[in-house]
Scaffold this active site. Structure first.
Site, PDB file in Angstrom:
ATOM      1  N   HIS A   1       5.327  71.816  62.802  1.00 30.88           N
ATOM      2  CA  HIS A   1       5.717  70.423  63.064  1.00 30.88           C
ATOM      3  C   HIS A   1       6.813  70.349  64.122  1.00 30.88           C
ATOM      4  O   HIS A   1       6.858  69.412  64.920  1.00 30.88           O
ATOM      5  CB  HIS A   1       6.196  69.754  61.764  1.00 30.88           C
ATOM      6  CG  HIS A   1       5.110  69.604  60.740  1.00 30.88           C
ATOM      7  ND1 HIS A   1       4.507  68.404  60.468  1.00 30.88           N
ATOM      8  CD2 HIS A   1       4.494  70.512  59.956  1.00 30.88           C
ATOM      9  CE1 HIS A   1       3.579  68.568  59.536  1.00 30.88           C
ATOM     10  NE2 HIS A   1       3.557  69.854  59.205  1.00 30.88           N
TER      11      HIS A   1
ATOM     12  N   ASP B   1       7.943  62.427  62.536  1.00 30.79           N
ATOM     13  CA  ASP B   1       6.744  63.052  61.978  1.00 30.79           C
ATOM     14  C   ASP B   1       6.117  62.091  60.961  1.00 30.79           C
ATOM     15  O   ASP B   1       6.835  61.418  60.208  1.00 30.79           O
ATOM     16  CB  ASP B   1       7.146  64.353  61.276  1.00 30.79           C
ATOM     17  CG  ASP B   1       5.949  65.230  60.958  1.00 30.79           C
ATOM     18  OD1 ASP B   1       5.794  66.266  61.613  1.00 30.79           O
ATOM     19  OD2 ASP B   1       5.151  64.862  60.052  1.00 30.79           O
TER      20      ASP B   1
END
Ligand code: UDP
Length: 466
Positions: A25, A124
């Site tokens: 991520h 995110d």
């Protein structure tokens, strides 16, 4: 390939980015940050102290640590930091993170401590708690989804899977087709690791989908030639502007690596014939039992192909010394090299690499597509089985290991992709897919236009001065 940051532009807008603190991520978020910086935005990165990014590699960004700043805060200090247990942080941060984020945004927006002023927050997708905080400041929040569009559609269908009883099917149905996504088998959706829309994973994904729908836009690390149908469906079902661009084609992910890269094998790789080496890596988090590790090792050696295998020190569960489980020092022979961690994109771009045995994480998959490298897919869990299915059954740029790690199956898959005549078709399709991707980046191409629209969109936000 890298777009060098433009240092002379007048940076009159700031974008705040907030990655989830795991390698798969962090990489795309920092790539996106570099892309936006290269387009003239100032960048602030919010991050946790857990898995904090290497700030030295980004002197052009501002970094601020939030959430777990107090080492005595028991909400965070007792959480596991290694292995699968580390993912529990996702739940805890989502539960308690709002106050810390609100305080940080207050400093930046209301008290105007940061110049230039802030245009938007990009977080995110898994940081679903950030939407309501952003709303309370009237700050547009964009979502970065770090997996594929296809995967998002599957996650959004978890309530449907639950209502239709997929999670209650017994093992005789594992190979059955999933009616809602005919390319998938029941075993693929069971490997998402979710058994009900109401269990911890089901709720997490439900919240992620809901707050993505509430966001001002979604940024995807992909390209429309690969996921055109999914793009249409997401745009129709979610009614949120979507921007699709392949980050690895703009910036590599090496500067955001949490582990140190080994580069000592490059002289060896340079000496190998073109397309002759199998690159093997199972990503940043996957772990195997000792017996599986040995099966993989035997499968690689038995294939008689040269290979470069990334084995992280914590790759084998319960093993205290790196490589202690290999039969002996000579086992790999002349053809095999094992390393702890590599600059993966550079390896995939090397002319000696002929195929990639991968766990099918989305970054690894896209990096492989970007370099035109065919794949042997061996997924663990989460979105990996979905990516594997798309690469092998839709795009046919790879093959899937269907039965876990068995040496004969591994050897035969390697032979099929790298040696047999039929493998040339797979290799050729991988090259053609890369060409489509390259064309999408040229002026007027889909990825080029998507980046232009994203920059225009962010620039159109009323600058938040509160
Ligand atoms: N990676 C790397 N060196 C390695 C292995 C992997 O830099 O030796 C990087 C890889 O380039 C990718 C990321 O780690 O950007 C892994 O992300 P992915 O989504 O493929 O899998 P995850 O680690 O999240 O399971």
């Amino acid at each position: 390939m890298e777009n060098q940051p433009r240092s002379t532009v007048d940076r009159n807008r700031r974008v705040i980015l907030f990655p989830l603190p795991f390698q798969g991520h962090i990489n795309p978020m920092l790539q996106l940050a570099n892309i936006l910086y290269s387009q003239g935005f100032s960048i602030t990165i919010l991050h946790t102290n857990f898995n904090a990014p290497n700030t030295c590699n980004y002197p052009h960004f501002t970094f601020k640590a939030i959430l777990d700043n107090d080492p005595h805060d028991e909400r965070y200090s007792n959480l596991p930091s290694q292995g699968f247990g580390a993912f529990s942080r996702i739940f805890v941060f989502n539960q308690y993170g709002a106050d810390a984020l609100r305080e940080e945004l207050k400093q930046m927006l209301v008290l105007g401590k940061d110049e230039p002023p802030v245009s938007c927050l990009i977080t995110d997708g898994i940081w679903y708690f950030t939407q309501s905080v952003a709303d309370s400041f009237n700050l547009p929040r964009l979502v970065l989804r770090t997996s594929s569009l296809f995967c998002f559609l599957v996650y959004a269908s978890i309530p449907i899977f639950d209502n239709r009883g997929y999670y209650k099917l017994d093992s005789t149905h594992l190979e059955d087709q999933v009616a809602e996504f005919p390319v998938l088998k029941v075993k693929d959706i069971l490997k998402l690791g979710i058994r009900s829309k109401n269990d911890a994973g089901g709720e997490l994904m439900g919240n992620m989908v809901k707050q993505t729908k509430a966001s001002a836009g979604i940024i995807w690390n992909s390209f429309k030639e690969l996921e055109g149908l999914e793009f249409e469906r997401v745009s129709h079902d979610f009614q949120v502007p979507s921007f699709v661009l392949p980050f690895p084609k703009h910036f590599t992910s090496s500067s955001s690596s949490l582990l140190e890269h080994d580069r000592t094998f490059f002289p060896w790789l340079d000496q190998q014939p073109p397309n002759s080496v199998l690159y093997v890596s199972f990503g940043s988090a996957g772990q195997v039992e000792e017996k599986d590790f040995l099966e993989i090792a035997h499968g690689l050696v038995d294939s008689k192909q040269s290979f470069l295998w990334v084995v992280r020190p914590d790759f084998v569960k319960g093993s205290s010394t790196w490589l202690e489980t290999l039969p002996d020092d000579q086992f790999l022979g002349e053809k095999g090299r094992i390393v702890k961690w590599v600059p993966q994109q550079e390896v995939l771009a090397h002319k000696a690499i002929g195929a990639f045995l991968t766990h099918s994480g989305w970054n690894s998959t896209l990096e492989s597509v970007c370099e035109g490298v065919a794949m042997i897919c061996s997924p663990f869990w989460g979105d990996q089985p979905l990516n594997a299915r798309c690469m092998s059954d839709v795009w046919k740029v790879g093959v899937c290991l269907e039965n876990g790690w068995q040496r004969e199956e591994i050897t035969s898959a390697i032979t099929r992709v790298m040696v047999d005549e039929g493998g040339e078709g797979i290799q050729e399709r991988a090259r053609v897919l890369k060409q489509k991707l390259d064309v999408s980046l040229i002026k007027g191409g889909s990825s080029f236009k998507s980046l232009e629209s994203l920059v225009d969109y962010i620039s159109s936000f009323h600058v938040n001065k509160n």
